[in-house]
Design a protein around this motif. Structure first.
Motif, PDB file in Angstrom:
ATOM      1  N   LYS A 153       0.786  -1.234   0.000  1.00 13.46           N
ATOM      2  CA  LYS A 153       0.000   0.000   0.000  1.00 13.46           C
ATOM      3  C   LYS A 153       0.817   1.282   0.000  1.00 13.46           C
ATOM      4  O   LYS A 153       0.279   2.345  -0.272  1.00 13.46           O
ATOM      5  CB  LYS A 153      -0.954   0.001   1.198  1.00 13.46           C
ATOM      6  CG  LYS A 153      -2.031  -1.080   1.095  1.00 13.46           C
ATOM      7  CD  LYS A 153      -3.018  -0.976   2.243  1.00 13.46           C
ATOM      8  CE  LYS A 153      -4.137  -2.006   2.090  1.00 13.46           C
ATOM      9  NZ  LYS A 153      -5.128  -1.910   3.192  1.00 13.46           N
ATOM     10  N   ASP A 154       2.091   1.232   0.325  1.00 14.80           N
ATOM     11  CA  ASP A 154       2.865   2.459   0.462  1.00 14.80           C
ATOM     12  C   ASP A 154       3.439   2.909  -0.874  1.00 14.80           C
ATOM     13  O   ASP A 154       4.647   3.095  -1.030  1.00 14.80           O
ATOM     14  CB  ASP A 154       3.992   2.255   1.477  1.00 14.80           C
ATOM     15  CG  ASP A 154       4.661   3.564   1.865  1.00 14.80           C
ATOM     16  OD1 ASP A 154       4.014   4.615   1.740  1.00 14.80           O
ATOM     17  OD2 ASP A 154       5.846   3.516   2.272  1.00 14.80           O
ATOM     18  N   VAL A 155       2.566   3.064  -1.855  1.00 18.71           N
ATOM     19  CA  VAL A 155       2.965   3.464  -3.200  1.00 18.71           C
ATOM     20  C   VAL A 155       1.930   4.433  -3.761  1.00 18.71           C
ATOM     21  O   VAL A 155       0.915   4.715  -3.130  1.00 18.71           O
ATOM     22  CB  VAL A 155       3.113   2.248  -4.155  1.00 18.71           C
ATOM     23  CG1 VAL A 155       4.211   1.310  -3.683  1.00 18.71           C
ATOM     24  CG2 VAL A 155       1.788   1.501  -4.286  1.00 18.71           C
ATOM     25  N   GLY A 156       2.175   4.936  -4.967  1.00 18.08           N
ATOM     26  CA  GLY A 156       1.228   5.800  -5.650  1.00 18.08           C
ATOM     27  C   GLY A 156       0.859   5.222  -7.005  1.00 18.08           C
ATOM     28  O   GLY A 156       0.641   4.025  -7.144  1.00 18.08           O
ATOM     29  N   THR A 157       0.824   6.082  -8.017  1.00 15.81           N
ATOM     30  CA  THR A 157       0.519   5.633  -9.368  1.00 15.81           C
ATOM     31  C   THR A 157       1.673   5.991 -10.292  1.00 15.81           C
ATOM     32  O   THR A 157       2.363   6.997 -10.060  1.00 15.81           O
ATOM     33  CB  THR A 157      -0.764   6.294  -9.893  1.00 15.81           C
ATOM     34  OG1 THR A 157      -0.573   7.716  -9.960  1.00 15.81           O
ATOM     35  CG2 THR A 157      -1.944   5.989  -9.000  1.00 15.81           C
ATOM     36  N   PRO A 158       1.907   5.189 -11.340  1.00 20.89           N
ATOM     37  CA  PRO A 158       1.124   4.023 -11.747  1.00 20.89           C
ATOM     38  C   PRO A 158       1.623   2.749 -11.087  1.00 20.89           C
ATOM     39  O   PRO A 158       2.695   2.718 -10.484  1.00 20.89           O
ATOM     40  CB  PRO A 158       1.384   3.964 -13.249  1.00 20.89           C
ATOM     41  CG  PRO A 158       2.833   4.365 -13.350  1.00 20.89           C
ATOM     42  CD  PRO A 158       2.995   5.462 -12.315  1.00 20.89           C
ATOM     43  N   ILE A 159       0.850   1.689 -11.244  1.00 27.91           N
ATOM     44  CA  ILE A 159       1.290   0.333 -10.918  1.00 27.91           C
ATOM     45  C   ILE A 159       1.226  -0.481 -12.202  1.00 27.91           C
ATOM     46  O   ILE A 159       0.251  -0.415 -12.957  1.00 27.91           O
ATOM     47  CB  ILE A 159       0.416  -0.281  -9.818  1.00 27.91           C
ATOM     48  CG1 ILE A 159       0.702   0.428  -8.485  1.00 27.91           C
ATOM     49  CG2 ILE A 159       0.648  -1.783  -9.688  1.00 27.91           C
ATOM     50  CD1 ILE A 159      -0.185   0.015  -7.340  1.00 27.91           C
TER      51      ILE A 159
END
Length: 238
Positions: A153-159
């Motif tokens: 969860k400790d991310v942003g975009t994009p994936i």
């Protein structure tokens, strides 16, 4: 079988830059791409925007959610293949049209921009009515959760998910400028190579330039104001 699942929020400049690179790689490698949704507004729903973000971010993130609601209706009525052209139309208007100084916060999610994007993608203007269709938020939330389940969860975009369902997934890569044709393939191979090592978790540096996009005052030939932008993509997430 899809080669790449690309999870994007239409208002994220880093997702847009990475998507431009992915489109180059797609052409070179003949990959198929499924353009999927992740909403910065929904994944940050638990956060107090006033204390965690600059003032304009709540309006921007809400604009992104509005566009994703419409994109959800597009996908339902016109198929998954319609999302790639629609995302390209969003990006051309939001991130390639020059700085947004003087525009009202949230202008990215207006009916006028949405209608123009639909027209460019060859889609019916009536789909604008879904900008405020909150019944689609559950689907967008589920797809956002799907993306975060791939990376944490400790991310942003994009994936990006390469060779789904069992292939590698990663956040980013966060790139501030578009590689050329030769660099695009080389960068892709390096990123996938790192991601395929089971013990690899993170490679990061905080010092970076701002995105080389017209929305940040940089012209299409790469000239314009260039400066270090320390906050980076994390400000879009936290």
């Amino acid at each position: 079988m899809t080669d790449i699942n690309f999870y994007f929020d239409p208002i994220c400049p880093f997702a847009w830059m990475t998507s431009k690179w992915i489109r180059i790689v797609q052409r070179q490698r003949d990959y198929s791409v499924d353009w999927r949704f992740i909403s910065l507004r929904l994944i940050n729903a638990h956060i107090d925007y006033d204390s965690h973000f600059p003032p304009e971010y709540e309006a921007q993130h809400t604009a992104g959610l509005r566009l994703l609601r419409m994109a959800s209706a597009v996908r339902e009525q016109h198929g998954r293949e319609a999302i790639g052209p629609l995302y390209a139309a969003f990006g051309a208007r939001i991130l390639e049209s020059g700085p947004d100084a003087g525009r009202e916060p949230g202008w990215q999610g207006t009916p006028e921009l949405a209608a123009s994007s639909l027209a460019e993608a060859g889609l019916p203007a009536t789909l604008v009515e879904h900008l405020d269709d909150t019944s689609r938020d559950a689907e967008i939330q589920a797809e956002s959760d799907e993306a975060l389940a791939l990376t944490g969860k400790d991310v942003g975009t994009p994936i990006v998910h390469f060779e789904p369902p069992h292939g590698v997934a990663f956040f980013g890569p966060v790139i501030s400028r578009l590689p050329d044709e030769e660099q695009a393939a080389e960068l892709w191979d390096h990123v996938v190579g790192l991601a395929r090592f089971p013990g690899f978790a993170e490679l990061k540096r905080s010092l970076r330039e701002q995105p080389q996009l017209p929305s940040f005052g940089v012209t299409t030939d790469g000239t314009g104001k260039v400066e270090d932008w320390h906050a980076g993509s994390r400000r879009l997430k936290k």
